[in-house]
Design a protein around this motif. Structure first.
Motif, PDB file in Angstrom:
ATOM      1  N   VAL A 123       0.860  -1.179   0.000  1.00 16.02           N
ATOM      2  CA  VAL A 123       0.000   0.000   0.000  1.00 16.02           C
ATOM      3  C   VAL A 123       0.897   1.231   0.000  1.00 16.02           C
ATOM      4  O   VAL A 123       1.549   1.540   1.003  1.00 16.02           O
ATOM      5  CB  VAL A 123      -0.935   0.020   1.223  1.00 16.02           C
ATOM      6  N   PHE A 124       0.958   1.928  -1.129  1.00 13.55           N
ATOM      7  CA  PHE A 124       1.764   3.142  -1.250  1.00 13.55           C
ATOM      8  C   PHE A 124       0.901   4.342  -0.861  1.00 13.55           C
ATOM      9  O   PHE A 124      -0.222   4.505  -1.365  1.00 13.55           O
ATOM     10  CB  PHE A 124       2.277   3.320  -2.681  1.00 13.55           C
ATOM     11  N   VAL A 125       1.430   5.182   0.025  1.00  6.69           N
ATOM     12  CA  VAL A 125       0.700   6.357   0.495  1.00  6.69           C
ATOM     13  C   VAL A 125       1.644   7.551   0.473  1.00  6.69           C
ATOM     14  O   VAL A 125       2.816   7.428   0.835  1.00  6.69           O
ATOM     15  CB  VAL A 125       0.159   6.145   1.929  1.00  6.69           C
ATOM     16  N   ASP A 126       1.134   8.705   0.043  1.00  6.91           N
ATOM     17  CA  ASP A 126       1.914   9.944   0.090  1.00  6.91           C
ATOM     18  C   ASP A 126       1.729  10.637   1.439  1.00  6.91           C
ATOM     19  O   ASP A 126       0.728  10.424   2.133  1.00  6.91           O
ATOM     20  CB  ASP A 126       1.488  10.889  -1.027  1.00  6.91           C
ATOM     21  N   ALA A 127       2.662  11.508   1.783  1.00  2.00           N
ATOM     22  CA  ALA A 127       2.644  12.170   3.083  1.00  2.00           C
ATOM     23  C   ALA A 127       1.480  13.135   3.248  1.00  2.00           C
ATOM     24  O   ALA A 127       1.132  13.491   4.380  1.00  2.00           O
ATOM     25  CB  ALA A 127       3.962  12.918   3.292  1.00  2.00           C
ATOM     26  N   ASP A 128       0.875  13.558   2.143  1.00  2.00           N
ATOM     27  CA  ASP A 128      -0.243  14.496   2.246  1.00  2.00           C
ATOM     28  C   ASP A 128      -1.589  13.797   2.356  1.00  2.00           C
ATOM     29  O   ASP A 128      -2.637  14.432   2.262  1.00  2.00           O
ATOM     30  CB  ASP A 128      -0.247  15.469   1.063  1.00  2.00           C
ATOM     31  N   VAL A 129      -1.574  12.477   2.563  1.00  2.00           N
ATOM     32  CA  VAL A 129      -2.806  11.697   2.668  1.00  2.00           C
ATOM     33  C   VAL A 129      -3.037  11.292   4.126  1.00  2.00           C
ATOM     34  O   VAL A 129      -2.121  10.830   4.806  1.00  2.00           O
ATOM     35  CB  VAL A 129      -2.741  10.433   1.785  1.00  2.00           C
ATOM     36  N   VAL A 130      -4.249  11.466   4.599  1.00  2.00           N
ATOM     37  CA  VAL A 130      -4.640  11.026   5.940  1.00  2.00           C
ATOM     38  C   VAL A 130      -5.749   9.993   5.777  1.00  2.00           C
ATOM     39  O   VAL A 130      -6.831  10.298   5.267  1.00  2.00           O
ATOM     40  CB  VAL A 130      -5.125  12.201   6.802  1.00  2.00           C
ATOM     41  N   LEU A 131      -5.466   8.758   6.206  1.00  2.00           N
ATOM     42  CA  LEU A 131      -6.393   7.650   6.032  1.00  2.00           C
ATOM     43  C   LEU A 131      -7.291   7.475   7.249  1.00  2.00           C
ATOM     44  O   LEU A 131      -6.853   7.653   8.388  1.00  2.00           O
ATOM     45  CB  LEU A 131      -5.626   6.348   5.797  1.00  2.00           C
ATOM     46  N   ALA A 132      -8.530   7.081   7.000  1.00  2.00           N
ATOM     47  CA  ALA A 132      -9.421   6.680   8.077  1.00  2.00           C
ATOM     48  C   ALA A 132      -8.911   5.379   8.695  1.00  2.00           C
ATOM     49  O   ALA A 132      -8.153   4.641   8.058  1.00  2.00           O
ATOM     50  CB  ALA A 132     -10.841   6.500   7.539  1.00  2.00           C
ATOM     51  N   PRO A 133      -9.321   5.050   9.935  1.00  2.00           N
ATOM     52  CA  PRO A 133      -8.769   3.868  10.611  1.00  2.00           C
ATOM     53  C   PRO A 133      -8.973   2.543   9.875  1.00  2.00           C
ATOM     54  O   PRO A 133      -8.201   1.614  10.058  1.00  2.00           O
ATOM     55  CB  PRO A 133      -9.500   3.868  11.956  1.00  2.00           C
ATOM     56  N   ASP A 134     -10.018   2.441   9.040  1.00  2.00           N
ATOM     57  CA  ASP A 134     -10.260   1.190   8.320  1.00  2.00           C
ATOM     58  C   ASP A 134      -9.943   1.298   6.839  1.00  2.00           C
ATOM     59  O   ASP A 134     -10.378   0.465   6.041  1.00  2.00           O
ATOM     60  CB  ASP A 134     -11.713   0.739   8.517  1.00  2.00           C
ATOM     61  N   ALA A 135      -9.153   2.300   6.449  1.00  2.00           N
ATOM     62  CA  ALA A 135      -8.888   2.535   5.030  1.00  2.00           C
ATOM     63  C   ALA A 135      -8.010   1.453   4.412  1.00  2.00           C
ATOM     64  O   ALA A 135      -8.286   0.973   3.306  1.00  2.00           O
ATOM     65  CB  ALA A 135      -8.232   3.911   4.844  1.00  2.00           C
ATOM     66  N   VAL A 136      -6.923   1.083   5.092  1.00  2.00           N
ATOM     67  CA  VAL A 136      -6.029   0.074   4.530  1.00  2.00           C
ATOM     68  C   VAL A 136      -6.765  -1.251   4.352  1.00  2.00           C
ATOM     69  O   VAL A 136      -6.689  -1.888   3.287  1.00  2.00           O
ATOM     70  CB  VAL A 136      -4.777  -0.103   5.407  1.00  2.00           C
ATOM     71  N   ALA A 137      -7.490  -1.676   5.377  1.00  2.00           N
ATOM     72  CA  ALA A 137      -8.252  -2.925   5.276  1.00  2.00           C
ATOM     73  C   ALA A 137      -9.284  -2.842   4.158  1.00  2.00           C
ATOM     74  O   ALA A 137      -9.466  -3.801   3.388  1.00  2.00           O
ATOM     75  CB  ALA A 137      -8.930  -3.231   6.612  1.00  2.00           C
ATOM     76  N   GLY A 138      -9.958  -1.697   4.039  1.00  2.00           N
ATOM     77  CA  GLY A 138     -10.959  -1.537   2.987  1.00  2.00           C
ATOM     78  C   GLY A 138     -10.356  -1.580   1.609  1.00  2.00           C
ATOM     79  O   GLY A 138     -10.922  -2.166   0.673  1.00  2.00           O
ATOM     80  N   GLY A 139      -9.191  -0.958   1.448  1.00  2.00           N
ATOM     81  CA  GLY A 139      -8.532  -0.970   0.154  1.00  2.00           C
ATOM     82  C   GLY A 139      -8.085  -2.366  -0.251  1.00  2.00           C
ATOM     83  O   GLY A 139      -8.253  -2.784  -1.408  1.00  2.00           O
ATOM     84  N   VAL A 140      -7.516  -3.096   0.697  1.00  2.00           N
ATOM     85  CA  VAL A 140      -7.061  -4.463   0.397  1.00  2.00           C
ATOM     86  C   VAL A 140      -8.250  -5.363   0.094  1.00  2.00           C
ATOM     87  O   VAL A 140      -8.206  -6.183  -0.841  1.00  2.00           O
ATOM     88  CB  VAL A 140      -6.229  -5.021   1.574  1.00  2.00           C
ATOM     89  N   ALA A 141      -9.333  -5.222   0.862  1.00  2.00           N
ATOM     90  CA  ALA A 141     -10.524  -6.031   0.616  1.00  2.00           C
ATOM     91  C   ALA A 141     -11.088  -5.772  -0.774  1.00  2.00           C
ATOM     92  O   ALA A 141     -11.507  -6.705  -1.482  1.00  2.00           O
ATOM     93  CB  ALA A 141     -11.578  -5.749   1.688  1.00  2.00           C
ATOM     94  N   LEU A 142     -11.095  -4.506  -1.207  1.00  2.00           N
ATOM     95  CA  LEU A 142     -11.609  -4.184  -2.539  1.00  2.00           C
ATOM     96  C   LEU A 142     -10.669  -4.695  -3.630  1.00  2.00           C
ATOM     97  O   LEU A 142     -11.119  -5.164  -4.677  1.00  2.00           O
ATOM     98  CB  LEU A 142     -11.816  -2.678  -2.675  1.00  2.00           C
ATOM     99  N   LEU A 143      -9.372  -4.612  -3.387  1.00  2.00           N
ATOM    100  CA  LEU A 143      -8.404  -5.172  -4.345  1.00  2.00           C
ATOM    101  C   LEU A 143      -8.735  -6.629  -4.629  1.00  2.00           C
ATOM    102  O   LEU A 143      -8.733  -7.072  -5.787  1.00  2.00           O
ATOM    103  CB  LEU A 143      -6.989  -5.052  -3.781  1.00  2.00           C
ATOM    104  N   ARG A 144      -9.012  -7.375  -3.589  1.00  2.00           N
ATOM    105  CA  ARG A 144      -9.289  -8.809  -3.746  1.00  2.00           C
ATOM    106  C   ARG A 144     -10.680  -9.062  -4.319  1.00  2.00           C
ATOM    107  O   ARG A 144     -10.858  -9.933  -5.174  1.00  2.00           O
ATOM    108  CB  ARG A 144      -9.132  -9.527  -2.404  1.00  2.00           C
TER     109      ARG A 144
END
Length: 364
Positions: A123-144
């Motif tokens: 998961v590549f993230v830029d420094a100007d991005v602020v993710l919600a607490p479930d964002a990484v899990a949501g992104g990975v789930a959608l990828l799959r």
């Protein structure tokens, strides 16, 4: 016949509506069991890395999560800020010298990917991005669930640039057949935003990783194209409910940022000229023409021009509503937005020809 001539505006705004209805979105409250590595490249980001890193440390729904941060030659104390926030899941790397033939961000991302050798998903993230607490899990789930190799969830854009920044989401919702792009194997039919990318590790390696786009100013789109060339699939998503991104804090910073890369978006100056002329004709000319047409007593033509302008504004409203943007009154300024974008394109090519393009102290 005059009203039939409105067909281009109706078709494009209709396409925006269809894309908005079909747009993928990461799910809330997901849980994933794969090994996930969040990769954060930094160069002179001391003033804005804190919210980003705190949000990464607060991620949930990913029991096997590691965070790798790379300080790419910062001179503003970025590394010290990261150290003050480090938890036991953060690995701070010191970037190596920039190799010949590489640009800074691809080099930083390649080093981060190499460090995360055990991860199943990057998961590549830029420094100007602020993710919600479930964002990484949501992104990975959608990828799959979407069964793609690379997923690009676009964050909600905040901060400076209300006249120009919304054109980013509007442009691909209006002109790019999103679901056809997902199914097509053509590398030229690709889009991605590097602020937040979710990539299957095996597919990333098969595509050549960031080494394959080491000299690409638009390394995000370049990586998406390499994924397609290697047999993978890509998808766009609306990530505005799970991520905010403040790309620029001032108009000057925005102008420099756009100038750095716009020239690479069109293939050639001729291609850029054709695109800019088309945008001006469709989205700036009708509003400008309405007043002199009305003054000349051509009420029917003036009404046609205002209708074309209104349909264009409706497209901006639809795009904003679908991607977390401002639905009012910003879309009313669509003609001004297009004129400013045209100026930025001209500036980008002029500065490139003069050898003046730099970013974070490095020549582009």
């Amino acid at each position: 016949m005059r009203w039939l001539a409105l067909l281009p505006w109706v078709a494009l705004t209709g396409h925006t509506l269809v894309n908005a209805a079909l747009l993928r979105r990461p799910v809330r409250g997901a849980t994933v069991t794969e090994r996930v590595a969040v990769l954060l490249p930094l160069r002179d980001e001391a003033d804005r890395v804190t919210p980003c890193l705190q949000a990464l440390l607060g991620q949930r729904g990913v029991p096997s999560l590691s965070i790798f941060v790379l300080d790419d030659g910062s001179t503003d104390g970025t590394a010290q800020v990261v150290r003050s926030l480090e938890g036991d899941r953060v690995t701070l790397l010191t970037g190596s010298a920039l190799p010949e033939g590489w640009l800074g961000k691809p080099n930083a991302c390649a080093q981060l990917a190499a460090a995360a050798s055990d991860a199943d998903v990057l998961v590549f993230v830029d420094a100007d991005v602020v993710l919600a607490p479930d964002a990484v899990a949501g992104g990975v789930a959608l990828l799959r669930s979407a069964q793609v190799t690379l997923l690009s969830p676009y964050p909600r854009i905040v901060g400076a640039g209300r006249l120009v920044q919304p054109l980013l989401q509007w442009s691909w919702l209006t002109f790019l057949p999103v679901r056809i792009m997902e199914r097509s194997s053509r590398p030229s039919l690709a889009a991605a935003g590097g602020q937040w990318l979710v990539v299957d590790r095996a597919g990333y390696d098969q595509a050549g990783g960031h080494e394959a786009v080491r000299d690409d100013v638009l390394e995000d789109i370049g990586l998406a194209r390499m994924v397609k060339r290697s047999g993978g699939r890509i998808a766009l998503a609306d990530g505005s409910r799970l991520a905010d991104c403040q790309m620029y804090s001032s108009w000057r910073e925005l102008a420099d940022g756009y100038s750095k890369s716009l020239w690479a978006s069109f293939g050639s100056p001729v291609g850029a000229g054709v695109v800019v002329a088309l945008l001006l004709a469709l989205y700036a000319f009708p509003a400008v023409a309405a007043v002199p047409l009305l003054a000349a007593g051509w009420g029917g033509a003036a009404l046609w021009a205002l209708t074309a302008y209104g349909i264009g504004v409706l497209g901006r409203v639809i795009a904003a509503a679908a991607t977390g943007g401002r639905t009012w009154p910003d879309p009313l300024a669509q003609p001004v937005s297009i004129v400013l974008f045209a100026w930025l394109v001209v500036r980008s090519f002029a500065r490139r020809r003069a050898g003046l393009l730099t970013w974070r102290g490095r020549a582009v």
